[in-house]
Design an enzyme around this catalytic site. Structure first.
Site, short mmCIF file in Angstrom:
data_model
loop_
_atom_site.label_atom_id
_atom_site.label_comp_id
_atom_site.label_asym_id
_atom_site.label_seq_id
_atom_site.Cartn_x
_atom_site.Cartn_y
_atom_site.Cartn_z
N GLY A 252 0.82 -1.28 0.20
CA GLY A 252 -0.02 0.04 0.00
C GLY A 252 0.82 1.32 0.15
CE1 TYR A 253 2.95 1.57 4.46
CE2 TYR A 253 5.33 1.15 4.35
CZ TYR A 253 4.22 1.29 4.91
OH TYR A 253 3.91 0.97 6.49
CD GLN A 254 4.43 6.41 -0.84
OE1 GLN A 254 3.35 6.57 -0.30
NE2 GLN A 254 5.56 5.70 -0.25
N GLY B 109 2.80 0.40 -4.57
CA GLY B 109 3.66 -0.51 -4.60
C GLY B 109 5.21 -0.01 -4.95
#
Length: 349
Positions: free
Chosen positions: A60-62, A64
């Protein structure tokens, strides 16, 4: 750098875990302060040079891209068997639920994409990012166990849950012969200590590793009163967590600054030195060399019992905010049977 075992796992991890939420393509994510790939690689490489071998990211960070940056950097700068890589998966989406995608299928699809992003055959630690109240825990545990059995994840962890949820999940896993959660990643730092009520006690008794996030309270525990940064100014989620208690927290922050001056070290070192007496390996986000260096030096700083008590004394209870507040609301809105899909039912209120 110091190293330790991660709970009941066979993983040996550095006492500092590098949090990779600050890496990734800002145009594809939630945070404008994230680093591009070139600068992310510099931070990751410097962490490795200082002995950090434990890295935490999430699909979920940026969108992938954090996983992609981390995977490419580790491929270039480290041997795969010398680093411990953790990533996290999100709950099922409305579209997946409507399409009949099971919890087991969702986990396999999520991990397949994360491994593709990372360019790896397996992750060392696969973390349940936040409690999914619309998916039975049996399905989550079964899905995770299948990934462990397939060799795609060595161990499993959990994040953003209550102690009772972790205890019941691991009891069910033991009953069914599934892999158990060996670590928990939750909100814990010197100005937010609610995890000490139940979670810390459970983890101590069951040898579950605590690897808390927000270990510097979004930068608040690393800066003198009045100092600011782009992240402090733009991180709306951090403001949600801390602004309401800023006055009472400032008493503790001032004491951190006082001890930092006494020891001739940074506030980061004092704040993390305290946390390192409580947990296995705090997750520390880094977007500058100084962030990594301060975290690494914290391992060397030993505070006296009197200093630890001095830092803890002004603390007052805090309300749950953010993901954990949502967890509370969701839990009160549905009753879940903790069994298999075939026999479970959730009554939405």
């Amino acid at each position: 750098m110091e190293y330790t075992k991660l709970g009941n796992s066979g993983l040996t991890v550095s006492r500092i875990c590098m949090g990779c939420m600050g890496f990734g393509d800002a145009s594809n994510g939630q945070h404008s302060w994230t680093l591009d790939e070139e600068h992310s690689r510099e931070i990751i490489r410097h962490g490795l040079e200082l002995g950090v071998n434990f890295f935490d990211t999430a699909i979920g960070y940026q969108n992938g891209t954090s996983e992609q940056y981390l995977g490419r950097a580790l491929r270039d700068f480290a041997s795969r068997d010398k680093v411990v890589v953790a990533t996290k998966f999100l709950p099922r989406t409305n579209e997946e639920i409507q399409a009949g995608v099971s919890g087991q299928q969702h986990i396999e699809q999520m991990l397949t994409q994360s491994l593709k992003n990372l360019g790896m055959d397996y992750v060392d630690l696969y973390i349940y990012h936040m409690w999914d109240h619309r998916t039975p825990i049996y399905d989550i545990l079964d899905g995770l166990n299948r990934m462990v059995q397939a060799g795609k994840a060595r161990y499993i962890g959990i994040s953003n849950c209550f102690a009772y949820q972790l205890a019941k999940a691991n009891a069910l896993a033991e009953k069914e012969g599934f892999a158990k959660f060996v670590s928990v990643q939750s909100h814990y730092n010197l100005i937010f200590r609610e995890e000490e009520r139940e979670m810390a006690k459970l983890c101590a008794e069951d040898n579950i590793a605590m690897t808390p996030y927000s270990s510097l309270a979004g930068g608040r525990l690393s800066k003198h009163p009045g100092e600011t940064s782009k992240r402090l100014e733009e991180d709306d989620y951090a403001r949600l967590k801390y602004d309401a208690t800023a006055e009472q927290d400032s008493v503790i922050i001032n004491r951190v600054a006082e001890l930092a001056q006494k020891h001739g070290v940074s506030m980061t070192e004092v704040s993390l030195a305290w946390l390192l007496t409580k947990v296995t390996a705090p997750v520390v986000g880094a977007t500058k060399f100084s962030h990594v260096e301060g975290a690494a030096k914290a391992v060397e700083l030993k505070l006296s019992q009197e200093e630890l008590a001095y830092l803890e004394e002004p603390y007052v209870p805090h309300q749950l905010v953010g993901v954990m507040a949502q967890n509370t609301a969701a839990a009160s809105g549905a009753q879940h049977v903790w069994t298999s899909t075939g026999s479970r039912q959730a009554d939405e209120h």
